[in-house]
Motif scaffolding. Structure first.
Motif, mmCIF file in Angstrom:
data_model
loop_
_atom_site.group_PDB
_atom_site.id
_atom_site.type_symbol
_atom_site.label_atom_id
_atom_site.label_comp_id
_atom_site.label_asym_id
_atom_site.label_seq_id
_atom_site.Cartn_x
_atom_site.Cartn_y
_atom_site.Cartn_z
ATOM 1 N N ALA A 56 -2.300 -18.161 -21.929
ATOM 2 C CA ALA A 56 -2.793 -19.358 -22.603
ATOM 3 C C ALA A 56 -2.471 -19.271 -24.084
ATOM 4 O O ALA A 56 -2.602 -18.211 -24.699
ATOM 5 N N LEU A 57 -2.036 -20.374 -24.653
ATOM 6 C CA LEU A 57 -1.782 -20.457 -26.087
ATOM 7 C C LEU A 57 -3.011 -21.052 -26.761
ATOM 8 O O LEU A 57 -3.441 -22.153 -26.408
ATOM 9 N N VAL A 58 -3.589 -20.330 -27.709
ATOM 10 C CA VAL A 58 -4.783 -20.794 -28.408
ATOM 11 C C VAL A 58 -4.394 -21.124 -29.846
ATOM 12 O O VAL A 58 -4.030 -20.242 -30.624
ATOM 13 N N LEU A 59 -4.446 -22.411 -30.204
ATOM 14 C CA LEU A 59 -4.002 -22.893 -31.500
ATOM 15 C C LEU A 59 -5.200 -23.068 -32.419
ATOM 16 O O LEU A 59 -6.161 -23.770 -32.078
ATOM 17 N N LEU A 65 -9.165 -28.109 -41.769
ATOM 18 C CA LEU A 65 -8.370 -28.820 -40.765
ATOM 19 C C LEU A 65 -9.019 -28.686 -39.396
ATOM 20 O O LEU A 65 -9.682 -27.699 -39.103
ATOM 21 N N SER A 66 -8.804 -29.665 -38.554
ATOM 22 C CA SER A 66 -9.399 -29.661 -37.224
ATOM 23 C C SER A 66 -8.320 -29.503 -36.164
ATOM 24 O O SER A 66 -7.135 -29.308 -36.468
ATOM 25 N N SER A 67 -8.723 -29.627 -34.914
ATOM 26 C CA SER A 67 -7.776 -29.521 -33.809
ATOM 27 C C SER A 67 -6.701 -30.602 -33.869
ATOM 28 O O SER A 67 -5.620 -30.444 -33.291
ATOM 29 N N SER A 68 -6.978 -31.700 -34.593
ATOM 30 C CA SER A 68 -5.976 -32.767 -34.712
ATOM 31 C C SER A 68 -4.729 -32.302 -35.448
ATOM 32 O O SER A 68 -3.681 -32.945 -35.371
ATOM 33 N N TYR A 69 -4.833 -31.193 -36.166
ATOM 34 C CA TYR A 69 -3.671 -30.620 -36.846
ATOM 35 C C TYR A 69 -2.539 -30.348 -35.857
ATOM 36 O O TYR A 69 -1.366 -30.405 -36.202
ATOM 37 N N TRP A 70 -2.915 -30.048 -34.616
ATOM 38 C CA TRP A 70 -1.940 -29.665 -33.593
ATOM 39 C C TRP A 70 -1.573 -30.816 -32.653
ATOM 40 O O TRP A 70 -0.957 -30.585 -31.602
ATOM 41 N N LYS A 71 -1.931 -32.052 -33.007
ATOM 42 C CA LYS A 71 -1.812 -33.152 -32.040
ATOM 43 C C LYS A 71 -0.387 -33.375 -31.539
ATOM 44 O O LYS A 71 -0.196 -33.787 -30.388
ATOM 45 N N ASP A 72 0.617 -33.102 -32.372
ATOM 46 C CA ASP A 72 1.999 -33.257 -31.931
ATOM 47 C C ASP A 72 2.573 -31.963 -31.361
ATOM 48 O O ASP A 72 3.367 -31.992 -30.412
ATOM 49 N N THR A 87 -6.689 -26.097 -28.007
ATOM 50 C CA THR A 87 -6.996 -26.324 -29.420
ATOM 51 C C THR A 87 -8.505 -26.504 -29.524
ATOM 52 O O THR A 87 -9.178 -26.840 -28.540
ATOM 53 N N TYR A 88 -9.047 -26.273 -30.716
ATOM 54 C CA TYR A 88 -10.496 -26.427 -30.861
ATOM 55 C C TYR A 88 -10.858 -26.655 -32.319
ATOM 56 O O TYR A 88 -10.054 -26.426 -33.220
ATOM 57 N N ASP A 89 -12.081 -27.141 -32.525
ATOM 58 C CA ASP A 89 -12.621 -27.341 -33.869
ATOM 59 C C ASP A 89 -13.592 -26.205 -34.168
ATOM 60 O O ASP A 89 -14.587 -26.035 -33.454
ATOM 61 N N GLY A 94 -13.857 -31.009 -37.636
ATOM 62 C CA GLY A 94 -13.642 -31.970 -36.557
ATOM 63 C C GLY A 94 -14.932 -32.444 -35.912
ATOM 64 O O GLY A 94 -15.883 -32.852 -36.589
ATOM 65 N N GLU A 95 -14.996 -32.331 -34.590
ATOM 66 C CA GLU A 95 -16.155 -32.806 -33.837
ATOM 67 C C GLU A 95 -17.209 -31.727 -33.606
ATOM 68 O O GLU A 95 -18.265 -32.011 -33.033
ATOM 69 N N SER A 96 -16.947 -30.504 -34.031
ATOM 70 C CA SER A 96 -17.914 -29.426 -33.823
ATOM 71 C C SER A 96 -19.051 -29.500 -34.846
ATOM 72 O O SER A 96 -18.890 -30.037 -35.944
#
Length: 285
Positions: A56-59, A65-72, A87-89, A94-96
């Protein structure tokens, strides 16, 4: 170094540190996406999963910055590697949920471990960590031996950078930055910056003494434009620390991402990050 450069140096340092499941139907050719809410130490964290195989790749994104950093990049990595991508916050991002008190890397590691355990990802992990998340990655691999197969550090904090001399020299400027932030309106971003700056020197003296495990392969990607655009002295220290880290063991690699900035590296050169991840996967699979 003149006072102006010192102020900009510390501002840049701050910047770099700066269970309900919801599934999204997969589009044609895209992996299924799932959002999970995980509770750890009485606060909630949000994790996003693109399904795939191990490792598993954990970004993990940088400060502020939030998990949206990795959206693309997340779907690009999932498609290129076939791996599960998480991905996570982090807390306060983010949402956390926000968490009161000083930021501590040990708490961030506890949150990450709790989330991965809840997701059933208990081994064979490849960490892809940006900026301050390098501190989370370094601490995680030490506290949970055998869980991480490899890592890609994306212009990330490494222990070599935080020398006692550097921290001592800029302690007064850190205190001024804290006072300036306290005089501003309280925002989520400002609260996070203040949390990171609390006990900054002693916390990073401890981090400076940490070492990356000898048996975990790692690639350090370095942006061509360091976080310290207005301080050649600081930029030189950053580059030298990254090179020392990468050259310390034969299973480490140093990659310069041409035409990139510290924060924009993921969107400016996704090919470099994807290539580094694919190379690590060739070693660990």
């Amino acid at each position: 170094m003149n006072p102006l450069h010192r102020n900009k140096f510390v501002a840049a340092i701050v910047a770099v540190i700066s269970l309900t499941a919801c599934s999204t139907p997969d589009a044609a050719g895209e992996p299924a996406s799932t959002t999970r809410r995980v509770t750890n130490a009485e606060h909630e964290l949000v994790f996003h999963v693109l399904e795939g195989k191990s490792p598993a790749l954990v970004l993990d994104a940088g400060g502020g910055l939030s998990s949206s950093y990795w959206k693309d990049l997340a779907p690009r990595l999932a498609k290129a590697t076939g791996s599960k991508v998480i991905t996570y916050d982090r807390a306060g991002e983010g949402e956390s949920d926000e968490v009161s008190g000083p930021w501590r890397v040990e708490n961030a590691v506890s949150d990450l471990e709790a989330g991965l355990r809840e997701l059933g990802v208990t081994d064979d992990v490849v960490l892809v960590s940006h900026s301050i998340a390098g501190e989370v990655a370094t601490t995680f691999v030490n506290e949970h031996p055998g869980r991480v197969s490899g890592a890609v550090l994306v212009d990330a904090n490494v222990p070599d950078f935080f020398t006692d001399e550097m921290l001592t020299a800029f302690a007064p400027v850190v205190e001024k930055q804290k006072a300036d932030l306290l005089a501003q309106p309280s925002t989520k971003k400002n609260r996070q910056l203040l949390a990171v700056m609390a006990d900054y020197a002693p916390v990073h003296r401890v981090f400076h003494r940490r070492a990356w495990p000898k048996d975990v392969p790692v690639t350090a990607i370095v942006a061509s434009q360091t976080p310290f655009t207005d301080s050649p002295e600081a930029a030189g220290l950053w580059r030298a620390a990254q090179e020392r880290f990468a050259q310390a063991r034969p299973n480490r690699k140093h990659v310069l991402a041409e035409n990139t900035s510290h924060e924009g590296i993921v969107t400016e050169r996704p090919d470099v990050v994807t290539g580094a991840v694919e190379d690590i996967l060739k070693i660990v699979r």
